[in-house]
Design an enzyme around this catalytic site. Sequence first.
Site, PDB file in Angstrom:
ATOM      1  N   ASP A   1     -34.351  18.900  -7.443  1.00 20.24           N
ATOM      2  CA  ASP A   1     -35.297  17.894  -6.856  1.00 20.24           C
ATOM      3  C   ASP A   1     -36.622  18.789  -6.387  1.00 20.24           C
ATOM      4  O   ASP A   1     -37.845  18.472  -6.938  1.00 20.24           O
ATOM      5  CB  ASP A   1     -35.010  17.525  -5.696  1.00 20.24           C
ATOM      6  CG  ASP A   1     -36.204  16.383  -4.993  1.00 20.24           C
ATOM      7  OD1 ASP A   1     -36.724  15.569  -5.745  1.00 20.24           O
ATOM      8  OD2 ASP A   1     -36.695  16.666  -3.838  1.00 20.24           O
TER       9      ASP A   1
ATOM     10  N   HIS B   1     -34.083   9.186   7.654  1.00 20.79           N
ATOM     11  CA  HIS B   1     -35.296   9.553   7.099  1.00 20.79           C
ATOM     12  C   HIS B   1     -36.326   8.530   6.943  1.00 20.79           C
ATOM     13  O   HIS B   1     -36.224   7.451   6.909  1.00 20.79           O
ATOM     14  CB  HIS B   1     -34.714   9.992   5.620  1.00 20.79           C
ATOM     15  CG  HIS B   1     -36.072  10.413   4.699  1.00 20.79           C
ATOM     16  ND1 HIS B   1     -36.242  11.556   4.628  1.00 20.79           N
ATOM     17  CD2 HIS B   1     -36.495   9.768   3.847  1.00 20.79           C
ATOM     18  CE1 HIS B   1     -37.442  11.726   3.740  1.00 20.79           C
ATOM     19  NE2 HIS B   1     -37.562  10.668   3.321  1.00 20.79           N
TER      20      HIS B   1
ATOM     21  N   LYS C   1     -31.800  14.527  -1.400  1.00 20.99           N
ATOM     22  CA  LYS C   1     -31.649  15.654  -0.501  1.00 20.99           C
ATOM     23  C   LYS C   1     -30.796  14.943   0.681  1.00 20.99           C
ATOM     24  O   LYS C   1     -29.889  15.867   1.379  1.00 20.99           O
ATOM     25  CB  LYS C   1     -33.329  15.744   0.051  1.00 20.99           C
ATOM     26  CG  LYS C   1     -33.756  16.575  -1.036  1.00 20.99           C
ATOM     27  CD  LYS C   1     -35.239  16.850  -0.579  1.00 20.99           C
ATOM     28  CE  LYS C   1     -36.068  15.301  -0.936  1.00 20.99           C
ATOM     29  NZ  LYS C   1     -37.570  15.498  -1.568  1.00 20.99           N
TER      30      LYS C   1
ATOM     31  N   SER D   1     -35.194  11.420  -5.609  1.00 25.75           N
ATOM     32  CA  SER D   1     -35.628  12.625  -4.990  1.00 25.75           C
ATOM     33  C   SER D   1     -35.210  12.544  -3.524  1.00 25.75           C
ATOM     34  O   SER D   1     -34.675  13.567  -3.045  1.00 25.75           O
ATOM     35  CB  SER D   1     -37.303  12.770  -5.194  1.00 25.75           C
ATOM     36  OG  SER D   1     -37.845  13.524  -4.049  1.00 25.75           O
TER      37      SER D   1
ATOM     38  N   ARG E   1     -43.834  16.759 -10.769  1.00 23.54           N
ATOM     39  CA  ARG E   1     -44.293  15.518 -10.828  1.00 23.54           C
ATOM     40  C   ARG E   1     -45.541  15.449 -10.078  1.00 23.54           C
ATOM     41  O   ARG E   1     -46.495  14.797 -10.202  1.00 23.54           O
ATOM     42  CB  ARG E   1     -43.526  14.821  -9.939  1.00 23.54           C
ATOM     43  CG  ARG E   1     -42.005  14.229 -10.634  1.00 23.54           C
ATOM     44  CD  ARG E   1     -41.091  13.519  -9.556  1.00 23.54           C
ATOM     45  NE  ARG E   1     -41.494  12.210  -8.949  1.00 23.54           N
ATOM     46  CZ  ARG E   1     -41.030  12.285  -7.646  1.00 23.54           C
ATOM     47  NH1 ARG E   1     -40.056  12.842  -7.216  1.00 23.54           N
ATOM     48  NH2 ARG E   1     -41.325  11.252  -7.102  1.00 23.54           N
TER      49      ARG E   1
HETATM   50  N1  URA Z   1     -40.490  12.119  -0.482  1.00 22.24           N
HETATM   51  C1  URA Z   1     -39.759  12.975  -1.365  1.00 22.24           C
HETATM   52  O1  URA Z   1     -38.812  13.644  -0.901  1.00 22.24           O
HETATM   53  N2  URA Z   1     -39.735  12.694  -2.727  1.00 22.24           N
HETATM   54  C2  URA Z   1     -40.466  11.706  -3.229  1.00 22.24           C
HETATM   55  O2  URA Z   1     -40.657  11.670  -4.318  1.00 22.24           O
HETATM   56  C3  URA Z   1     -41.757  11.051  -2.578  1.00 22.24           C
HETATM   57  C4  URA Z   1     -41.403  11.202  -1.057  1.00 22.24           C
END
Ligand code: URA
Length: 441
Positions: A161, A82, A187, A183, A168
């Site tokens: 999320d 990621h 995932k 966050s 957010r």
């Molecule tokens: N990418 C994400 O998936 N979440 C965040 O909070 C910031 C970047």
Amino acid sequence: MHMYDLIEKKKRGGALSRAELDGLVAGAVSGDIPDYQLSAFLMAVYFQGMTAEETADFTLAMAHSGEMADLHDLPGVKVDKHSTGGVGDKTTLTVAPIAAACGLVVAKMSGRGLGHTGGTVDKLESIPGFRTALSREEFHAIAQKTGICVAGQSGNLAPADKKLYALRDVTATVDSMPLIASSIMSKKLAAGADVILLDVKYGSGAFLSEPRDAVALAQLMAGIGAAAGRRTAALITDMDVPLGVTIGNSLEVCEAIETLRGHGPLDYTRVALELSTALLVLAGRGTPGECRAQAENALQSGAALAKFREMVVAQGGDPAYIDDSSRFPRAACIEPVAAPVGSYLRHMDTAAIGRTSVILGAGRERADEPIDHAAGIVLTRKTGDLVRQGDVLAYLHTNTPAALSEARTAYLQALSFGPEPPAPRAEIYAYVDERQVRLYE
Ligand code: URA
């Protein structure tokens, strides 16, 4: 559980228990907790932070708030990678096939580009026929057959999320370390891989500008991964300059293909090989030296390019474009940007360059906007280069001629020139896992 009490506790700097966080996450997904209370909680976290234990508990609660992908029947070590996002960041297009060519299973869900950063799904969709919207069964079957599948996010992964991220976004609480870490990791945990490698970027094109902040975020995420029983590590990489020489979807795919042929730009090749090596080490494939040799061999032997082609075919793409990337449609307008002065190119404001590519049509400001797959920027000079007045710095590619003038101005405004060369910066700053931070020389 009373949400009022949790907000009050967090407002005063208290740490929430796992049961409290589980209740909060369940209430966010069911809709039982109203947005105004969730927003107040997020702002309290923004100011008071969370302990490492709280952050891990919150992440796990979010990961389990929806489906947890089950990859256990795929043979071998399942790996995920990621990136926290960047400009010209096409590393997945090379790292995933290198890893798969070395025998790892890459069953990866990727995102679309938004704002100044690009997304792997958009890049892959620039290959005619390539499908990123796959059912869970198709995703599994392709990963099983080829060892590599890169698709858009499907199913109901980490819905908590999704809900909290949207809040957010409108309450100025995105830039909080525990909220970012939870966050991203919620995932990644829900996506099911055994091994998670994070590419945490810093610099003017990343959402963190300082390397120490990138290290802190990486440590937090690596700790969460370890607490969840996943082998997790991060490389901290430079995003103070675009990666490689192209920005824009099909342009980046062509650059990735060239790199898989062994003719890629040095910075992109180095980052791709270092990420691939780190993945292989995490997956238990040998010492760093042995894993580096495996990654280099996958590149040099053509095995990684063959894996990329196999993935393209399996996902419906036309392999003729991989065999001959001159088939990709070129933009109708390709215009040079000339250097206004003779001097060193001292700095490239990389987010501003990403926004320039959006002006040209290569990206989007809102999630529902269409993009022009052929649009983007080809860089002919980068930070540190000595240029003469009139030298071509970059070529702007677009199918929207009216965008050119604004894009040229924006591109030039993103550059700083001066008589002295800038201090050199390495592509990779550090390796981080839950036990150590190792700075690169
Ligand atoms: N990418 C994400 O998936 N979440 C965040 O909070 C910031 C970047």
